[in-house]
Every structure is written in C-alpha cells, then in structure tokens.
Motif scaffolding. Sequence first.
Motif, PDB file in Angstrom:
ATOM      1  N   GLN A 170       0.825  -1.204   0.000  1.00 26.89           N
ATOM      2  CA  GLN A 170       0.000   0.000   0.000  1.00 26.89           C
ATOM      3  C   GLN A 170       0.861   1.256   0.000  1.00 26.89           C
ATOM      4  O   GLN A 170       0.539   2.233  -0.690  1.00 26.89           O
ATOM      5  CB  GLN A 170      -0.944  -0.007   1.214  1.00 26.89           C
ATOM      6  N   HIS A 171       1.957   1.247   0.756  1.00 28.70           N
ATOM      7  CA  HIS A 171       2.895   2.382   0.722  1.00 28.70           C
ATOM      8  C   HIS A 171       3.401   2.596  -0.703  1.00 28.70           C
ATOM      9  O   HIS A 171       3.514   3.719  -1.183  1.00 28.70           O
ATOM     10  CB  HIS A 171       4.099   2.117   1.635  1.00 28.70           C
ATOM     11  N   PHE A 172       3.739   1.503  -1.345  1.00 24.75           N
ATOM     12  CA  PHE A 172       4.256   1.529  -2.709  1.00 24.75           C
ATOM     13  C   PHE A 172       3.212   2.141  -3.647  1.00 24.75           C
ATOM     14  O   PHE A 172       3.528   2.998  -4.488  1.00 24.75           O
ATOM     15  CB  PHE A 172       4.581   0.090  -3.118  1.00 24.75           C
ATOM     16  N   ILE A 173       1.964   1.694  -3.523  1.00 20.64           N
ATOM     17  CA  ILE A 173       0.870   2.211  -4.355  1.00 20.64           C
ATOM     18  C   ILE A 173       0.669   3.702  -4.113  1.00 20.64           C
ATOM     19  O   ILE A 173       0.513   4.492  -5.055  1.00 20.64           O
ATOM     20  CB  ILE A 173      -0.429   1.433  -4.073  1.00 20.64           C
ATOM     21  N   GLU A 174       0.687   4.117  -2.847  1.00 23.72           N
ATOM     22  CA  GLU A 174       0.448   5.525  -2.515  1.00 23.72           C
ATOM     23  C   GLU A 174       1.538   6.425  -3.080  1.00 23.72           C
ATOM     24  O   GLU A 174       1.249   7.515  -3.602  1.00 23.72           O
ATOM     25  CB  GLU A 174       0.351   5.691  -0.994  1.00 23.72           C
ATOM     26  N   GLU A 175       2.792   5.983  -2.996  1.00 23.24           N
ATOM     27  CA  GLU A 175       3.886   6.794  -3.535  1.00 23.24           C
ATOM     28  C   GLU A 175       3.765   6.924  -5.054  1.00 23.24           C
ATOM     29  O   GLU A 175       3.956   8.008  -5.614  1.00 23.24           O
ATOM     30  CB  GLU A 175       5.243   6.191  -3.163  1.00 23.24           C
ATOM     31  N   LEU A 176       3.455   5.817  -5.734  1.00 23.84           N
ATOM     32  CA  LEU A 176       3.293   5.856  -7.186  1.00 23.84           C
ATOM     33  C   LEU A 176       2.081   6.689  -7.573  1.00 23.84           C
ATOM     34  O   LEU A 176       2.117   7.443  -8.557  1.00 23.84           O
ATOM     35  CB  LEU A 176       3.159   4.436  -7.738  1.00 23.84           C
ATOM     36  N   SER A 177       1.019   6.591  -6.793  1.00 24.85           N
ATOM     37  CA  SER A 177      -0.191   7.365  -7.057  1.00 24.85           C
ATOM     38  C   SER A 177       0.092   8.864  -6.960  1.00 24.85           C
ATOM     39  O   SER A 177      -0.320   9.650  -7.832  1.00 24.85           O
ATOM     40  CB  SER A 177      -1.289   6.961  -6.065  1.00 24.85           C
ATOM     41  N   ASP A 178       0.803   9.262  -5.921  1.00 31.33           N
ATOM     42  CA  ASP A 178       1.144  10.683  -5.750  1.00 31.33           C
ATOM     43  C   ASP A 178       2.005  11.169  -6.907  1.00 31.33           C
ATOM     44  O   ASP A 178       1.787  12.256  -7.458  1.00 31.33           O
ATOM     45  CB  ASP A 178       1.891  10.902  -4.427  1.00 31.33           C
ATOM     46  N   TYR A 179       2.987  10.346  -7.283  1.00 31.78           N
ATOM     47  CA  TYR A 179       3.883  10.716  -8.381  1.00 31.78           C
ATOM     48  C   TYR A 179       3.080  10.855  -9.684  1.00 31.78           C
ATOM     49  O   TYR A 179       3.254  11.821 -10.435  1.00 31.78           O
ATOM     50  CB  TYR A 179       4.975   9.653  -8.549  1.00 31.78           C
ATOM     51  N   THR A 180       2.184   9.910  -9.931  1.00 34.70           N
ATOM     52  CA  THR A 180       1.380   9.924 -11.154  1.00 34.70           C
ATOM     53  C   THR A 180       0.474  11.146 -11.206  1.00 34.70           C
ATOM     54  O   THR A 180       0.385  11.824 -12.241  1.00 34.70           O
ATOM     55  CB  THR A 180       0.541   8.640 -11.252  1.00 34.70           C
ATOM     56  N   ALA A 181      -0.195  11.432 -10.092  1.00 34.30           N
ATOM     57  CA  ALA A 181      -1.096  12.583 -10.053  1.00 34.30           C
ATOM     58  C   ALA A 181      -0.337  13.888 -10.294  1.00 34.30           C
ATOM     59  O   ALA A 181      -0.813  14.779 -11.001  1.00 34.30           O
ATOM     60  CB  ALA A 181      -1.817  12.632  -8.708  1.00 34.30           C
TER      61      ALA A 181
END
Length: 200
Positions: A128-139
């Motif tokens: 989930q940490h991994f997903i959140e970091e990628l999500s923030d970067y993508t946004a």
Amino acid sequence: MRRQQQKLKTRRAIIDAAFNLLDEQRSLSSISLREVARAAGIAPTSFYRHFKDIDELGLTLVDEAGLALRQLMRQARSRIDAGGGVITTSVNTFMEFVVANSNEFRLLLREHSGTSPAFRAAVLREIQHFIEELSDYTANHTGLSPYLAGLQAEAMVKLVFSAGAEAIDASPAQRDLQAQRLIQQLRIIAKGASFYAGKT
C-alpha cells in the motif's frame, strides 16, 4: 556510545543472517531462532536483547524489504526526472532489485499469501505504501485526478509484483523478455487511464 553501536551492529547481523537463510526453499516459518543466532555469530540468548521473538524479527524483515524496494524506486524516479523514460526506467530498476535482492523479494511474495495474519498484514502495508507513492507521483506528473492516479497505481503495482514473481527464477534472457512485455502492459494501463480521464 560504543555499546550502542555494538548493539546496532549485532541487530544488523541478525537481520542479515535471517535474510541469508531465506532462499527459494525456505520461508520465514521454516527458520528457527537458533539457526538465525548461529548464522549471526551470537548466542541464542543474545537474540532476545534485540527481538522479542522470531515473529518480531519476521515483521522487521518485511519492513526492511519493503523499504529497500521503495527507496530503490525513489532513486528510479530521480533518474526519470533527469530525463529517463518513466515506465522503462521503473521496470528496469525493479528487475535489478529482484535479481540483486532475491531473498528480500521472495519474502514479500511468500508472506503476502502466507499463513501468518501478522506477516500478511505487514506485506499488504508495504504494498500500500508503494501504491500511494506511485499514485502521488502519477497525479503530480500526469494531471490525472487522485482517484484515477490511485487506480492506475494499484493496477501497475499488482502487475509488477506478479511479473517479479515470474522473473525471480528466470534466466537473464527470459527476464529481458518479461521486462519488455511488462513495459508494454504498463504503457497500455497508462494510456487507458489517460483515455478514461478524457472521457469523464
């Protein structure tokens, strides 16, 4: 101060010894406290000065493996910001991690579906940490809404972990082919998210 340094050194030796005991044949549940202590060069009783039990050590290993992967992917994003291709750089970095840190990655894979609820929860937190970091970067870099960026990140991370599970025991040639397929699949997901965003 020296005593504290020695304590940290011994704790590090225990963690490294446990990682070294994990391979394609062995999981966390199959290694014993005595084995870890012997591999770390300490008496079994000394183990308890650093960890309450083998389960606490296991949770620490999961945290360390997840953190190591996230730190590596942060470095990849730095290379991306310097002009590298986002997906290609990320996939190549991930595959390098799988090869160089196979025991750590095996730990995440095994315990993600293992018998221990505590270990499963710990791995899910790391993912989930991994997903959140990628999500923030993508946004921040694509203009996708946080919701769509989150969906894209979740799909990508799950696909990448699945590809890593196949790549871990593959030959270099097979791994290169898997990496190229993964790059194409991730580009399809990214284009799909971008297309979907334009339709809403």
